[in-house]
Design an enzyme around this catalytic site. Structure first.
Site, PDB file in Angstrom:
ATOM      1  N   GLU A 176     -18.203   2.259 -80.787  1.00  0.00           N
ATOM      2  CA  GLU A 176     -17.485   0.954 -80.194  1.00  0.00           C
ATOM      3  C   GLU A 176     -17.661   0.990 -78.166  1.00  0.00           C
ATOM      4  O   GLU A 176     -18.260   2.188 -77.765  1.00  0.00           O
ATOM      5  CB  GLU A 176     -16.069   1.372 -79.810  1.00  0.00           C
ATOM      6  CG  GLU A 176     -15.019   1.567 -81.316  1.00  0.00           C
ATOM      7  CD  GLU A 176     -13.952   1.783 -81.668  1.00  0.00           C
ATOM      8  OE1 GLU A 176     -13.987   3.036 -81.178  1.00  0.00           O
ATOM      9  OE2 GLU A 176     -12.455   1.404 -81.659  1.00  0.00           O
ATOM     10  N   CYS A 225     -17.807  -0.225 -70.792  1.00  0.00           N
ATOM     11  CA  CYS A 225     -17.745   1.203 -71.292  1.00  0.00           C
ATOM     12  C   CYS A 225     -18.286   1.133 -72.846  1.00  0.00           C
ATOM     13  O   CYS A 225     -18.564   0.819 -73.556  1.00  0.00           O
ATOM     14  CB  CYS A 225     -15.899   1.073 -71.343  1.00  0.00           C
ATOM     15  SG  CYS A 225     -15.253   2.836 -72.339  1.00  0.00           S
ATOM     16  N   CYS A 242     -15.505  13.027 -80.900  1.00  0.00           N
ATOM     17  CA  CYS A 242     -15.237  13.439 -79.943  1.00  0.00           C
ATOM     18  C   CYS A 242     -14.840  15.016 -80.504  1.00  0.00           C
ATOM     19  O   CYS A 242     -14.081  15.266 -80.871  1.00  0.00           O
ATOM     20  CB  CYS A 242     -14.804  13.108 -78.737  1.00  0.00           C
ATOM     21  SG  CYS A 242     -14.869  14.592 -77.668  1.00  0.00           S
ATOM     22  N   CYS A 297      -8.722  16.547 -76.714  1.00  0.00           N
ATOM     23  CA  CYS A 297      -7.663  16.666 -75.753  1.00  0.00           C
ATOM     24  C   CYS A 297      -6.553  15.784 -76.990  1.00  0.00           C
ATOM     25  O   CYS A 297      -6.534  14.701 -77.612  1.00  0.00           O
ATOM     26  CB  CYS A 297      -8.446  15.540 -74.717  1.00  0.00           C
ATOM     27  SG  CYS A 297      -9.430  16.153 -74.357  1.00  0.00           S
ATOM     28  N   CYS A 351      -5.366  11.402 -77.037  1.00  0.00           N
ATOM     29  CA  CYS A 351      -6.681  10.559 -77.088  1.00  0.00           C
ATOM     30  C   CYS A 351      -6.992   9.768 -78.925  1.00  0.00           C
ATOM     31  O   CYS A 351      -6.731  11.554 -79.100  1.00  0.00           O
ATOM     32  CB  CYS A 351      -8.108  11.654 -76.697  1.00  0.00           C
ATOM     33  SG  CYS A 351      -9.322  10.476 -76.317  1.00  0.00           S
ATOM     34  N   CYS A 370      -8.399   2.911 -72.703  1.00  0.00           N
ATOM     35  CA  CYS A 370      -8.919   3.923 -72.481  1.00  0.00           C
ATOM     36  C   CYS A 370      -8.147   5.002 -73.546  1.00  0.00           C
ATOM     37  O   CYS A 370      -7.004   4.935 -73.828  1.00  0.00           O
ATOM     38  CB  CYS A 370      -7.766   4.569 -71.051  1.00  0.00           C
ATOM     39  SG  CYS A 370      -9.036   3.496 -69.978  1.00  0.00           S
TER      40      CYS A 370
HETATM   41  N1  SAH Z   1     -14.559  12.067 -72.057  1.00  0.00           N
HETATM   42  C1  SAH Z   1     -15.292  11.756 -71.370  1.00  0.00           C
HETATM   43  C2  SAH Z   1     -15.130  10.044 -71.607  1.00  0.00           C
HETATM   44  C3  SAH Z   1     -13.724   9.167 -72.121  1.00  0.00           C
HETATM   45  S1  SAH Z   1     -12.604   8.636 -70.553  1.00  0.00           S
HETATM   46  C4  SAH Z   1     -13.663  12.146 -70.438  1.00  0.00           C
HETATM   47  O1  SAH Z   1     -12.826  12.138 -71.481  1.00  0.00           O
HETATM   48  O2  SAH Z   1     -13.439  12.120 -69.348  1.00  0.00           O
HETATM   49  C5  SAH Z   1     -11.089   8.744 -71.514  1.00  0.00           C
HETATM   50  C6  SAH Z   1     -10.640   8.182 -70.115  1.00  0.00           C
HETATM   51  O3  SAH Z   1      -8.948   8.307 -71.236  1.00  0.00           O
HETATM   52  C7  SAH Z   1     -10.639   9.607 -69.727  1.00  0.00           C
HETATM   53  O4  SAH Z   1      -9.364  10.078 -68.270  1.00  0.00           O
HETATM   54  C8  SAH Z   1      -8.904  10.043 -70.119  1.00  0.00           C
HETATM   55  O5  SAH Z   1      -8.590  11.005 -69.992  1.00  0.00           O
HETATM   56  C9  SAH Z   1      -7.976   9.234 -70.164  1.00  0.00           C
HETATM   57  N2  SAH Z   1      -7.550   8.946 -71.941  1.00  0.00           N
HETATM   58  C10 SAH Z   1      -7.852   9.166 -73.329  1.00  0.00           C
HETATM   59  N3  SAH Z   1      -6.452   9.457 -74.344  1.00  0.00           N
HETATM   60  C11 SAH Z   1      -6.203   8.239 -73.451  1.00  0.00           C
HETATM   61  C12 SAH Z   1      -4.957   7.724 -74.135  1.00  0.00           C
HETATM   62  N4  SAH Z   1      -4.602   7.792 -75.670  1.00  0.00           N
HETATM   63  N5  SAH Z   1      -4.236   6.671 -72.699  1.00  0.00           N
HETATM   64  C13 SAH Z   1      -5.018   6.557 -71.328  1.00  0.00           C
HETATM   65  N6  SAH Z   1      -5.885   7.214 -70.970  1.00  0.00           N
HETATM   66  C14 SAH Z   1      -6.283   8.205 -72.359  1.00  0.00           C
HETATM   67 FE1  SF4 Z   2     -13.310  13.394 -75.851  1.00  0.00          FE
HETATM   68 FE2  SF4 Z   2     -10.422  12.276 -75.749  1.00  0.00          FE
HETATM   69 FE3  SF4 Z   2     -10.709  14.192 -74.085  1.00  0.00          FE
HETATM   70 FE4  SF4 Z   2     -12.823  12.591 -73.381  1.00  0.00          FE
HETATM   71  S1  SF4 Z   2     -10.234  12.013 -73.669  1.00  0.00           S
HETATM   72  S2  SF4 Z   2     -13.064  14.948 -73.974  1.00  0.00           S
HETATM   73  S3  SF4 Z   2     -12.906  11.245 -75.597  1.00  0.00           S
HETATM   74  S4  SF4 Z   2     -11.165  13.798 -76.816  1.00  0.00           S
END
Ligand code: SAH
Ligand code: SF4
Length: 348
Positions: A91, A104, A111, A115, A118, A334
């Site tokens: 995406e 973006c 991934c 986390c 996410c 995000c």
């Molecule tokens: N993998 C990298 C780049 C992805 S950025 C990273 O994690 O930094 C995605 C951003 O969205 C990250 O800061 C993550 O903490 C945040 N994020 C992930 N899941 C989310 C959610 N459900 N709602 C809001 N932010 C989220």
């Molecule tokens: Fe991967 Fe989502 Fe964690 Fe970013 S926030 S490192 S995309 S699992």
């Protein structure tokens, strides 16, 4: 097999031209056609000789990701579901604003980082993207958005952990920034990481690098371990030490992202710990109220909790912003990127 040109640098294209017995400047013309003029059909590269175009038709190709679906949010954000040459999907999100637009991009399909809040984590790692596939996302979307501002920002915040696909990601960043190509300044490109310490240290040593954002999301190791298991490998103290050592350019700041999970990490104590953790760093903090992901045991923070959190940060001397959620209605915000085909009829 034809040679894929997308993702090749100026030097690589010059070398290709030389290997084909062409003058090296032909490589530069190809680079210009590809990234500055964004022409993807050899027949339209009229700056090249006829015979070279014919040879390119036979022996080279330019493969942009295919536009599988386009989901347009009420706020103007567009989530693109793009299909790569091997059928995998990623995406890319297009966010138009008054005087610029932000793209973006994904750096991996899926991934591996896991986390817990996410949506991308639920895919697991499908595979790394190539530099050509990372750049190709931008080119495909720009081609689909002819009406746009000249000012484009890029954030590597889509699917994937960019520092676990370091070489392809940095190659793509340099392609974006090449003044003879797309000419997007390095300081308009931001790489976001969950905290891959070796990658952060390596990035610190690069002469040409994007801006760095770190997804902090918690203020104690216990809390971060519970939300982001990667913290057990690269704990908070070491991450913040690397941030203190990180070289910043003039007017550059580190960005800390902090996802606010209702009742989990959004209390005044969390905010005060965040002030203490980041004290002395030239940084800004982006607060991201959690965007809903079906099936995950979290909730968005209350508006009041978000406002209080920001107020405590600001009173503590931090530069703190609330990242306005965009594209939530089409799963483009995000943390919502899970290659969902939201046009499909809901399963019954
Ligand atoms: N993998 C990298 C780049 C992805 S950025 C990273 O994690 O930094 C995605 C951003 O969205 C990250 O800061 C993550 O903490 C945040 N994020 C992930 N899941 C989310 C959610 N459900 N709602 C809001 N932010 C989220
Ligand atoms: Fe991967 Fe989502 Fe964690 Fe970013 S926030 S490192 S995309 S699992």
């Amino acid at each position: 097999m034809p040679t894929e040109l997308l993702g090749l640098t100026l030097d690589e294209l010059r070398r290709l031209a030389a290997a084909w017995g062409e003058p090296a400047y032909r490589g530069q013309q190809l680079f210009h056609a590809l990234y500055a003029e964004r022409r993807f059909a050899f027949a339209r590269m009229t700056n090249l000789s006829h015979s070279l175009r014919e040879r390119l038709e036979r022996e080279a190709c330019i493969t942009l990701p295919a536009l599988q679906q386009r989901y347009t949010s009420a706020d103007g954000t567009v989530r693109y579901l793009l299909r790569l040459a091997d059928g995998k999907t990623v995406e890319t999100v297009w966010m138009p604003e008054a005087r610029r637009q932000t793209l973006c991009l994904s750096t991996q399909a899926g991934c591996a980082v896991d986390c817990h809040f996410c949506a991308t984590a639920q895919l697991g790692l499908v595979r790394n993207l190539t530099a050509g596939e990372i750049v190709g996302q931008a080119l495909a979307v720009l081609a689909d958005q002819p009406r746009r501002r000249s000012n484009t920002n890029i954030v590597l915040m889509g699917q994937g952990e960019p520092l676990l696909n370091y070489d392809a990601t940095l190659k793509a960043v340099r392609l974006f920034a090449d003044p003879k190509g797309m000419a997007i300044p390095l300081l308009k490109i931001t790489l976001s990481t969950s905290g891959i310490l070796p990658g952060i240290r390596r990035l610190a040593g690069e002469e040409r690098r994007p801006k760095l954002a770190l997804s902090l999301n918690a203020t104690t190791d216990a809390q971060r371990d519970a939300l982001m298991p990667i913290n057990r490998k690269y704990p908070l103290g070491e991450l913040l030490a690397a941030c203190r050592d990180y070289p910043l350019r003039a007017r550059e700041r580190l960005t800390f992202e902090y996802v606010l999970l209702g009742g989990v990490n959004d209390t005044p104590e969390d905010a005060r710990r965040l002030v203490a953790l980041t004290r002395g760093l030239r940084a800004k903090i982006n607060l991201i109220p959690w965007n809903a992901v079906p099936g995950l045991p979290y909730g968005a923070p209350a508006d009041e909790a978000v406002a209080t959190f920001q107020r405590i940060l600001r009173r503590g001397g931090c530069l703190a912003f609330i990242r306005r959620s965009r594209g939530q209605d089409v799963a483009a915000a995000c943390g919502q990127l899970a290659s969902l085909d939201t046009s499909a009829p809901p399963a019954t």
